[in-house]
Scaffold this motif. Structure first.
Motif, short mmCIF file in Angstrom:
data_model
loop_
_atom_site.label_atom_id
_atom_site.label_comp_id
_atom_site.label_asym_id
_atom_site.label_seq_id
_atom_site.Cartn_x
_atom_site.Cartn_y
_atom_site.Cartn_z
N TRP A 45 10.37 2.07 -2.20
CA TRP A 45 11.91 2.03 -2.45
C TRP A 45 12.15 3.63 -3.04
O TRP A 45 12.71 3.98 -2.60
N SER A 46 11.58 3.32 -4.43
CA SER A 46 12.41 4.38 -4.93
C SER A 46 11.66 6.01 -5.26
O SER A 46 11.95 6.63 -5.27
N LEU A 98 15.58 6.97 -4.75
CA LEU A 98 16.11 5.67 -5.62
C LEU A 98 16.42 5.12 -7.21
O LEU A 98 14.43 5.22 -8.09
N GLU A 99 16.44 4.29 -8.03
CA GLU A 99 16.78 4.05 -9.43
C GLU A 99 14.85 2.91 -8.77
O GLU A 99 13.99 2.72 -8.41
N PHE A 101 0.82 -0.80 0.07
CA PHE A 101 0.46 -0.08 -0.19
C PHE A 101 1.11 1.28 -0.04
O PHE A 101 0.37 2.09 -0.04
N GLY A 102 2.07 1.34 0.27
CA GLY A 102 3.07 2.37 0.48
C GLY A 102 3.90 2.41 -0.53
O GLY A 102 3.94 3.90 -1.18
N LEU A 128 15.85 -3.94 -2.46
CA LEU A 128 14.95 -4.86 -2.29
C LEU A 128 15.09 -6.73 -1.63
O LEU A 128 14.18 -6.31 -1.67
N TYR A 129 15.92 -6.78 -1.87
CA TYR A 129 16.32 -8.12 -1.88
C TYR A 129 17.13 -8.49 -0.43
O TYR A 129 16.40 -8.48 0.49
N ALA A 130 17.65 -6.55 0.10
CA ALA A 130 17.48 -6.46 1.75
C ALA A 130 16.14 -7.22 2.55
O ALA A 130 15.77 -7.07 3.91
#
Length: 250
Positions: free
Chosen positions: A173-174, A179-180, A33-34, A187-189
């Motif tokens: 995150w982007s 971020l890109e 949702f974020g 993502l994987y973290a």
């Protein structure tokens, strides 16, 4: 004559207990949702979302309602409403099937459109989409197979979600940190941290980790390790071109 105590005493209501599985589902919903809130819901509410094929909105509706269903199902178990939880089982299977089918369709259409504009066939998005299709399908089937083993069932439902979370996690995150478009490391973290949390919870509760959980965690770890190796490699580009060659959306 007094009636037996067990015939007259009211049944005590069970106190709601939020479980680890509910908290994990809420964490996953936070990224869904974020991420899509910033890239889809907010622009839609402002009339700033660009015109998109109907399948985009259908996918959004199905995925958002799926996350609400997962939260509801976890909450029902926490409230002791196991029978009601099970009554949603058939609907959950149908809804989960729609999730993966519509998700794969959307990814193939989007990647084909990008290829028609001159981009490489084997993109990050297509890699994630194919991994999501196979990973979710496999672990969702294992979850359904183990409905008679609640702990295995619940863990496999969580692991099944990890391969389909990248679109929401990427957008979170982007958009939140500029971020890109597909920030591979964050993502994987995020996904590996969730997988680790599930394994630690099982180990602390049972003193061991089942083969099912090792498979679920191993899937998302291997997916991340192979990501940069596979994407844009000549074999993957050729495979992607063959797959996308069969895609047509008007």
């Amino acid at each position: 004559m007094n009636a037996p105590a067990n015939a007259t005493a009211p049944k005590a209501a069970r106190r709601f207990r939020p479980s680890f599985y509910l908290w994990m589902t809420l964490a996953m919903a936070f990224f869904v949702f974020g991420g899509f809130g910033m890239s889809y819901i907010v622009p839609m509410s402002r009339g700033a979302f660009p015109p998109a094929p109907p399948i985009v909105h259908l996918h959004g509706l199905i995925f958002f309602s799926w996350m609400l269903l997962l939260i509801t199902q976890s909450a029902l178990v926490g409230a002791g409403k196991v029978r009601l939880h099970r009554s949603f089982g058939t609907w959950g299977i149908a809804h989960g099937t729609a999730i993966i089918v519509i998700g794969l369709m959307l990814q193939l259409i989007a990647t084909r459109r990008a290829m028609d504009k001159g981009f490489a066939a084997g993109t990050d998005g297509l890699y994630l989409g194919l991994c999501a299709f196979v990973g979710f399908s496999t672990m969702f089937a294992l979850a359904i197979r183990n409905t008679h083993r609640p702990d295995v069932h619940r863990r496999m439902m969580l692991f099944a979600m990890l391969p389909v979370l990248p679109p929401g996690v990427n957008r979170f995150w982007s958009h939140a940190f500029g971020l890109e478009p597909i920030p591979v490391v964050p993502l994987y973290a995020t996904l590996w941290s969730m997988a680790a949390a599930i394994l630690i919870h099982e180990w602390r509760g049972r003193g061991r980790i089942s083969g099912y959980s090792l498979f679920g965690a191993g899937w998302i770890v291997i997916e991340g390790v192979l990501h940069k190796i596979v994407v844009h490699s000549p074999p993957f580009d050729r495979l992607a071109a063959v797959i996308l060659g069969m895609v047509y959306y008007r």
